[in-house]
Design a protein around this motif. Structure first.
Motif, short mmCIF file in Angstrom:
data_model
loop_
_atom_site.label_atom_id
_atom_site.label_comp_id
_atom_site.label_asym_id
_atom_site.label_seq_id
_atom_site.Cartn_x
_atom_site.Cartn_y
_atom_site.Cartn_z
N LEU A 1 0.83 -1.20 0.00
CA LEU A 1 0.00 0.00 0.00
C LEU A 1 0.87 1.26 0.00
N LEU A 2 1.89 1.28 0.84
CA LEU A 2 2.79 2.44 0.88
C LEU A 2 3.50 2.64 -0.46
N ASN A 3 3.96 1.56 -1.06
CA ASN A 3 4.59 1.65 -2.38
C ASN A 3 3.59 2.15 -3.42
N GLY A 4 2.36 1.67 -3.35
CA GLY A 4 1.33 2.11 -4.29
C GLY A 4 1.03 3.59 -4.13
N ILE A 5 0.92 4.05 -2.90
CA ILE A 5 0.68 5.48 -2.64
C ILE A 5 1.83 6.31 -3.19
N ALA A 6 3.05 5.85 -2.95
CA ALA A 6 4.22 6.58 -3.46
C ALA A 6 4.24 6.59 -4.98
N GLN A 7 3.93 5.45 -5.59
CA GLN A 7 3.91 5.39 -7.05
C GLN A 7 2.91 6.39 -7.62
N LYS A 8 1.75 6.46 -7.03
CA LYS A 8 0.70 7.35 -7.54
C LYS A 8 1.00 8.81 -7.21
N GLU B 1 -6.69 3.45 -6.46
CA GLU B 1 -7.15 2.95 -5.17
C GLU B 1 -7.85 1.61 -5.33
N GLU B 2 -8.62 1.46 -6.40
CA GLU B 2 -9.33 0.20 -6.64
C GLU B 2 -8.34 -0.95 -6.82
N LEU B 3 -7.26 -0.68 -7.59
CA LEU B 3 -6.24 -1.71 -7.80
C LEU B 3 -5.58 -2.09 -6.48
N LEU B 4 -5.25 -1.11 -5.67
CA LEU B 4 -4.61 -1.39 -4.39
C LEU B 4 -5.53 -2.20 -3.48
N LYS B 5 -6.80 -1.84 -3.45
CA LYS B 5 -7.74 -2.58 -2.61
C LYS B 5 -7.89 -4.01 -3.11
N THR B 6 -8.08 -4.18 -4.41
CA THR B 6 -8.29 -5.50 -4.98
C THR B 6 -7.08 -6.41 -4.76
N GLU B 7 -5.89 -5.86 -4.97
CA GLU B 7 -4.67 -6.67 -4.88
C GLU B 7 -4.18 -6.89 -3.45
N LEU B 8 -4.36 -5.89 -2.58
CA LEU B 8 -3.74 -5.95 -1.26
C LEU B 8 -4.71 -6.23 -0.12
N TYR B 9 -5.92 -5.71 -0.23
CA TYR B 9 -6.89 -5.83 0.86
C TYR B 9 -8.25 -6.25 0.34
N PRO B 10 -8.37 -7.39 -0.33
CA PRO B 10 -9.67 -7.78 -0.88
C PRO B 10 -10.71 -8.10 0.20
N ASN C 1 -10.70 2.65 2.59
CA ASN C 1 -10.57 4.10 2.35
C ASN C 1 -9.95 4.80 3.56
N ALA C 2 -10.39 4.39 4.76
CA ALA C 2 -9.84 5.00 5.98
C ALA C 2 -8.35 4.69 6.12
N LEU C 3 -7.97 3.42 5.88
CA LEU C 3 -6.57 3.03 5.97
C LEU C 3 -5.74 3.75 4.90
N HIS C 4 -6.25 3.79 3.69
CA HIS C 4 -5.54 4.45 2.58
C HIS C 4 -5.31 5.92 2.88
N GLU C 5 -6.34 6.63 3.29
CA GLU C 5 -6.21 8.06 3.58
C GLU C 5 -5.28 8.30 4.76
N ARG C 6 -5.35 7.45 5.75
CA ARG C 6 -4.48 7.60 6.92
C ARG C 6 -3.02 7.42 6.53
N MET C 7 -2.73 6.37 5.78
CA MET C 7 -1.34 6.11 5.37
C MET C 7 -0.86 7.19 4.39
#
Length: 192
Positions: free
Chosen positions: A13-20, A30-39, A47-53
């Motif tokens: 998730l951190l790498n994905g956020i940095a990439q984007k 965000e959809e890709l990150l959720k599907t691949e990492l936190y299905p 969304n809460a975890l993503h925004e927090r990180m």
């Protein structure tokens, strides 16, 4: 085993956020990150975890935290009460991520803050004016002129060159303007 998977997911998730956010990779969503990492996570919790990180990473990146600052920041995050805290595994993941990505994120932020196109180089010389360098009506040939060559370009492209010719008075005005700019920059830097 669950901790290892959670750590891998958070690192992803951190790498994905940095990439984007910092490396402008449009393929990361965000959809890709959720599907691949936190299905298994609900959309609301993801969304809460993503925004927090994303917010924590932004705080770390904007401050360009060194190791000591990061450890103090993460310790404070772990001590937060009322569900806003961070687990030790999350803090460890953030610390490892920042250690490996700090220089790259910093370079990306610097690149994003630069004006484009930028001045890559400046060369100049004083020469004698020739009859073809100006129209005959302006001045008699033979006086000194300054020839300036500016190298302009974007970071991902070849340079373009602009050549300017000016007499002594115009050159002195350019120097005065540059000195004025330097004084203004100095006053802002020294007042901060």
């Amino acid at each position: 085993m669950a901790d290892v998977e959670a750590t891998k997911s958070l690192t992803g998730l951190l790498n994905g956020i940095a990439q984007k956010t910092y490396y402008n990779n449009e393929d990361i969503t965000e959809e890709l990150l959720k599907t691949e990492l936190y299905p298994e996570l609900s959309q609301e919790n993801f969304n809460a975890l993503h925004e927090r990180m994303k917010g924590i990473l932004k705080s770390i990146a904007v401050a360009d935290m060194d190791h000591g600052q990061l450890e103090a920041f993460l310790t404070a995050q772990m001590k937060k009460q009322g569900g806003g805290g961070m687990s030790e595994a999350q803090a460890t993941s953030l610390s490892r991520f920042w250690k490996s990505q700090r220089a790259r994120v910093r370079d990306s932020l610097l690149a994003q803050s630069r004006w484009e196109p930028g001045l890559r180089g400046l060369t100049w010389r004083v020469d004698l004016q020739t009859s073809c360098s100006r129209s005959q009506e302006e001045e008699a040939p033979g006086g000194p002129v300054a020839l300036l060559e500016l190298e302009l370009g974007r970071s991902s492209q070849n340079s373009e060159y602009v050549c300017l010719e000016c007499d002594e008075a115009a050159f002195n005005r350019v120097l005065d303007k540059m000195a004025d700019i330097q004084r203004r920059i100095d006053s802002v830097v020294h007042s901060s």
